[in-house]
Each structure stands twice: as C-alpha cells, then as structure tokens.
Enzyme design. Structure first.
Site, PDB file in Angstrom:
ATOM      1  N   CYS A 115      -2.419  -3.431   8.898  1.00 29.12           N
ATOM      2  CA  CYS A 115      -2.015  -2.085   9.345  1.00 29.12           C
ATOM      3  C   CYS A 115      -1.476  -2.160  10.772  1.00 29.12           C
ATOM      4  O   CYS A 115      -0.548  -1.428  11.135  1.00 29.12           O
ATOM      5  CB  CYS A 115      -3.192  -1.120   9.284  1.00 29.12           C
ATOM      6  SG  CYS A 115      -4.141  -1.215   7.756  1.00 29.12           S
ATOM      7  N   CYS A 153       0.817  -1.215   0.000  1.00 31.72           N
ATOM      8  CA  CYS A 153       0.000   0.000   0.000  1.00 31.72           C
ATOM      9  C   CYS A 153       0.849   1.263   0.000  1.00 31.72           C
ATOM     10  O   CYS A 153       0.341   2.348  -0.219  1.00 31.72           O
ATOM     11  CB  CYS A 153      -0.944   0.019   1.203  1.00 31.72           C
ATOM     12  SG  CYS A 153      -0.090   0.013   2.777  1.00 31.72           S
ATOM     13  N   ASP A 181       2.253   2.577   2.590  1.00 33.79           N
ATOM     14  CA  ASP A 181       2.169   3.311   3.844  1.00 33.79           C
ATOM     15  C   ASP A 181       3.490   3.217   4.607  1.00 33.79           C
ATOM     16  O   ASP A 181       4.164   2.188   4.572  1.00 33.79           O
ATOM     17  CB  ASP A 181       1.038   2.753   4.717  1.00 33.79           C
ATOM     18  CG  ASP A 181      -0.320   3.091   4.120  1.00 33.79           C
ATOM     19  OD1 ASP A 181      -0.351   3.823   3.119  1.00 33.79           O
ATOM     20  OD2 ASP A 181      -1.332   2.632   4.658  1.00 33.79           O
TER      21      ASP A 181
END
Ligand code: FES
Length: 145
Positions: A104, A35, A37
């Site tokens: 996450c 992603c 991130d």
C-alpha cells in the site's frame, strides 16, 4: 502488539490533505491491479517547490494512511526531493506497517512520482525517462484488502 501503529490509525481516521486541487500543476493516478485500490495525487508547484498537495484514495486503510503521510512528507519540498520519497520512508514515518500492507505504501510512492512526472510533462521540463521506469515487481507482495 497492535497490528497498526497509532500513527497509521491517526492518518487513517484523520487523513491530512484529503481532496482535490482544481488548479493542480501535476496529477498522478496509480492503481494496484490485485486489490483494485486507486490513488490520485495532486500537486501545486511554485518555483520548483511543492506549495500544495492533496490526495484522493479509493482503497484500504493503509493506502489512505500512507497517502496522507506522503502528502505531509512532500509538502513544502522541492519536486526533486519528492521524487526521492521512498515507500520505506513513508512506512518509517508511520512507525511501520504489517508486512502484507507494505505494498500500500508503494502505491503512495508511485502516486507522488506520477504527479511529478505529469508536472514535468505539462511544463515541458526535460527529464531522464529512466527515472520513471517501473520497478520489476511494484506490487509484488500479497494484497489482502
Ligand atoms: Fe491494496 Fe492496500 S493498497 S490493500
């Protein structure tokens, strides 16, 4: 049922310990290649205790909420205890996350561990490298930003 718990929403909207520590004793930066991130964790250590912690996360709402919660869980704790913080504990403290957002929380666990490793390295503290071996599939689950 709402997709996100009240606690997730609260930590997303009002992240705790957000920012940077200029005099950090350990800095951990991790990212999720899928992603994109990125999470950075700063710790201040005094006599083996994490006296201050801050984070910066460039990522999704769940990444912000999990890093915020992780800082709360390790602040005031011995570094060894911070090392034991699991992503599962972070998710539980947030009253859960949707399955596709569990990865996450893995980022939060890894950021804490990376900061502790950096602290050990900078201070010449010996440790078993096995402790910091990456799991086989740290970001195994799908990453839908
Ligand atoms: Fe990548 Fe949450 S950390 S979507």
């Amino acid at each position: 049922m709402a997709l996100y718990s009240d606690k997730v929403m609260d930590h997303f909207r009002n992240p705790r310990n957000l920012g940077k520590l200029d005099d950090a004793d350990g800095i951990g930066e991790v990212g999720n290649a899928k992603c994109g991130d990125i999470m950075r964790m700063y710790i201040k250590v005094d006599d083996g205790i994490i006296t201050d912690v801050k984070f910066n996360t460039f990522g999704c709402g769940s990444a912000i909420a999990t890093s915020s919660m992780a800082t709360e869980l390790i602040k005031g704790k011995p570094v060894e205890e911070a090392l034991e913080l699991s992503n599962k504990a972070v998710v539980e403290a947030l009253d859960g996350l949707p399955t596709h957002k569990i990865h996450c929380s893995v980022l939060a666990e890894e950021a804490v561990r990376a900061a502790v490793k950096d602290y050990y390295d900078k201070n010449g503290i010996a440790y078993d490298p096995e402790m910091f071996k990456e799991s086989d599939d740290p970001h195994g689950e799908s990453c839908e930003a």
